[in-house]
Design an enzyme around this catalytic site. Structure first.
Site, PDB file in Angstrom:
ATOM      1  N   GLU B  49       0.867  -1.177   0.000  1.00 24.94           N
ATOM      2  CA  GLU B  49       0.000   0.000   0.000  1.00 24.94           C
ATOM      3  C   GLU B  49       0.902   1.224   0.000  1.00 24.94           C
ATOM      4  OE1 GLU B  49      -2.942  -0.075   3.119  1.00 24.94           O
ATOM      5  OE2 GLU B  49      -3.742   1.865   2.525  1.00 24.94           O
ATOM      6  N   ASP B  60      -5.419  10.454   9.016  1.00 28.03           N
ATOM      7  CA  ASP B  60      -4.113   9.994   9.470  1.00 28.03           C
ATOM      8  C   ASP B  60      -3.678  10.616  10.787  1.00 28.03           C
ATOM      9  OD1 ASP B  60      -3.075   8.075   7.548  1.00 28.03           O
ATOM     10  OD2 ASP B  60      -3.295   9.712   6.111  1.00 28.03           O
ATOM     11  N   TYR B 174     -11.706  -3.289   3.687  1.00 29.56           N
ATOM     12  CA  TYR B 174     -10.709  -2.750   4.606  1.00 29.56           C
ATOM     13  C   TYR B 174     -11.419  -2.434   5.914  1.00 29.56           C
ATOM     14  CZ  TYR B 174      -6.516   0.100   5.751  1.00 29.56           C
ATOM     15  OH  TYR B 174      -5.371   0.609   6.308  1.00 29.56           O
TER      16      TYR B 174
END
Lengths: 400, 267
Positions: B49, B60, B174
């Site tokens: 990734e 993030d 995911y």
């Protein structure tokens, strides 16, 4: 009806957020629709707006400012100020903070977070959290903490935690990103009181609705004063909440011009500005599609303005829509023009406007000579300038 | 190079769990990223990734934010990242999955973006700020250019949403293991086990778990809980960044990848 069920104003708006937040946005939207029209909610909000905030705010005829822009024969635009600066905490921001904290209370959230640029939204949020005994964390960029030190102190005095954000340029964009990260992490216990008509749906709609009282009061005050409507509405635009609050009730009155004034910082050519609608391109920031200051690679650019509250590279999606359909006009003025207007209004009216608000006043210089007859202009005097005196003193040097 | 789905099928045939390391392109520099990808590929990674650095990475945590900021300060652009993918992908067995926020896609033009990343050799795409409601605008271009778009499920997602996401997600699903942003956590919430069971009951698609996974024992635990893949990001990014000596960082990365590879394969 705007926005549509997906939160779209034309192509603008939407919900561009991590999956973790999607259920929270749905919950918020559901709670908003459930409570907003209930008697219990309306009674509590209306009562607090009246007795705690001090609404209705006056619509004030600015006689000497009007005289300043009059033609030699005495005719000219008639300038009225919607005095949001007279609200408790000194700006329009409290309208939304109060509405949202009442929602948070009903949703059982024990903690509130917010972002702030100029500190006015942070102060408003800290205020309503103090009033309702809710734990409050305000994210603020380090640069803004320095230039709005007075507001940092006010927030802390009311028991809020002010969390410094060092990322990026340490301004509103970075504070908003950090608030969103906090929300992603604490979403189950926390309500995020977003302070502008920006962010993912339902915020642009909900924040607009909580500020719509500005335009609603203006309408009835115009009827009271001259039994008619205004001809032109004008407000500064960063994210755009005070402008949407003034505009919303008049959007269907198509004879009324609506003008939003953005911050041009040191000038468009310098590259140091915050003129999103006039210089940006369509993009996605903080959960919404709207105009955006971005580079050729789609990286978000840093905005620049002497006014911390306008120092934002994005703008509320409904403004992008109003621009695209031609319903509202958007222009920009520089830091210097805003400073000049701030002094002019201070000296002619005894009202020190916030630096943000001064941008709307500054556009009178361009607008008034273009107008014929005696049109009535309502300017949203969105905030008072006490918080800015240090910044202004630094920019102007010592007045003698 | 196999597609994401084909690679997962091959792993399933061998009854193996996938290791999916994440690195940020351009941190500390693009040359190091290229070596890192090849190193990971040789040492147990089943997918790679690759994060495209972005100015406002909302999903993030501090480690990957800082890496993105450094990469942007180096002048790393999407064109550079695609050039890197083009150069290294012929030497890799693990399919490359790009991780990017939505604005750079929109800025390039959706169809052009998919055409370009497919031409460079990427096989999959993760866009953390493009949830189910917004993803339909990109799926047609993605399919046309043979890119699989992987959707995320969060611990906060209700069952009906999970089902809808599982139906639309391509390649794998995911599963975000924490209510929060990416970063290093000391333990995996036991809720992830329930989420994995729930997801498996709703879909046959493979499920990879990420966000907050940073240690071999956590990876092994996820395998025993039924994960088909484990994504490890910040712990790799930190190893590459946490040194003045890129060679030492790469050596650290290699050893860590081997350790994780053993943990997810149960060997």
């Amino acid at each position: 009806m705007r926005p549509d069920p997906l939160g779209r104003f034309g192509q603008f708006g939407g919900k561009y957020v991590p999956e973790t937040l999607m259920p929270a946005l749905a919950e918020l939207e559901e709670a908003y629709y459930r409570y907003r029209d209930t008697e219990d909610f309306k009674t509590e909000l209306d009562g607090l707006l009246r007795d705690y905030v001090g609404r209705a705010t006056p619509l004030y005829f600015a006689e000497r400012l009007t005289a300043h822009y009059a033609r030699p024969d005495g005719s000219g635009p008639q300038i009225y100020l919607k005095r949001e600066d007279l609200n408790h905490t000194g700006a329009h921001k409290i309208n939304n903070a109060l509405g949202q904290v009442l929602l948070a209370k009903r949703m059982g959230k024990a903690r509130v977070i917010a972002e702030t640029g100029a500190g006015q939204h942070g102060v408003a949020t800290a205020t309503v959290c103090a009033r309702f005994g809710i734990k409050c964390v305000i994210y603020m960029g380090v640069q803004d903490m320095e230039r709005q030190a007075l507001n940092v102190f006010r927030m802390r005095l009311m028991g809020a935690e002010v969390s410094p954000v060092t990322a990026g340029t340490g301004t509103l964009k970075d504070a908003t990103s950090e608030a969103i990260r906090d929300w992603v992490t604490n979403v189950e216990t926390t309500h995020y009181i977003l302070g502008s008509v920006a962010g993912p749906h339902p915020y642009p709609m909900m924040v607009r609705d909580f500020h719509a009282i500005i335009g609603q009061e203006t309408r009835s005050q115009c009827v009271e004063k001259w039994n008619g409507l205004p001809d032109i509405l004008m407000a500064c635009v960063g994210g755009g909440s005070n402008a949407m609050g003034l505009f919303h009730d008049f959007i269907g009155d198509t004879s009324i011009r609506m003008i939003g004034v953005e911050a041009e910082g040191e000038g468009v050519l310098s590259g140091k500005h915050a003129a999103t609608l006039t210089q940006g391109r369509v993009g996605v920031l903080h959960g919404a599609m709207s105009y955006l200051l971005q580079d050729s690679n789609g990286q978000v650019q840093e905005a620049h303005s002497i006014s911390a509250g306008l120092d934002y590279p994005g703008v509320g999606p409904e403004h992008s829509y109003l621009k695209e359909i031609g319903r509202a006009e958007y222009y920009s003025v520089t830091d210097q023009q805003a400073l000049d207007a701030l002094q002019l209004v201070s000296q002619l009216e005894g009202i020190i406007p916030a630096l943000e608000t001064a941008h709307a006043f500054a556009y009178l210089e361009t607008l008034c000579p273009q107008l014929s007859g005696n049109p009535r202009i309502v300017i949203n005097c969105s905030g008072r300038g006490d918080k800015d005196v240090q910044t202004v003193a630094k920019a102007l040097g010592n007045l003698s | 190079m196999k597609s994401v789905s084909e690679q997962f099928q091959a792993l399933r045939d061998r009854q193996q769990c996938a290791l999916i390391p994440f690195v940020t392109a351009g941190d500390p520099d693009l040359a190091t990223t290229a070596i890192a990808l090849k190193t990971l590929d040789r040492n147990g990674a089943d997918f790679l990734e690759l994060g495209v650095p972005y100015s406002d990475p909302l999903a993030d945590g501090p480690v990957i934010q800082a890496a993105a900021t450094r990469a942007l300060q180096q002048g790393t652009t999407l064109d550079d990242v695609l050039e890197l993918v083009k150069t290294v992908s012929p030497e890799l067995q693990a399919p490359i999955i790009l991780f990017t926020y939505y604005n750079p896609i929109l800025n390039r033009g959706i169809d052009t973006f998919f055409k370009d990343i497919a031409a460079a050799g990427a096989k999959g795409l993760v866009v953390p700020d493009l949830p189910l409601e917004e993803v339909s605008g990109v799926l047609e271009s993605a399919t046309q250019h043979g890119i699989e778009v992987i959707l995320l499920v969060a611990p906060t997602s209700p069952k009906e949403r999970i089902q809808a996401i599982a139906e639309k997600s391509q390649g794998f699903i995911y599963l975000v293991s924490v209510t929060g942003v990416t970063g290093i956590r000391t333990e995996i919430q036991s809720r992830v086990k329930e989420l994995l069971e729930e997801l498996h009951s709703l879909t046959d698609k493979p499920i990879a778990v990420g966000f907050g996974v940073s240690q071999a024992d956590q990876a092994a635990q996820l395998r025993t809980w039924g994960a088909d893949g484990v994504v490890v990001g910040s712990a790799f990014v930190k190893r590459l960044a946490n040194t003045d000596d890129p060679q030492a960082g790469l050596a650290d990365l290699e050893a860590f990848c081997q350790e994780l590879g053993k943990a997810v394969k149960g060997t």
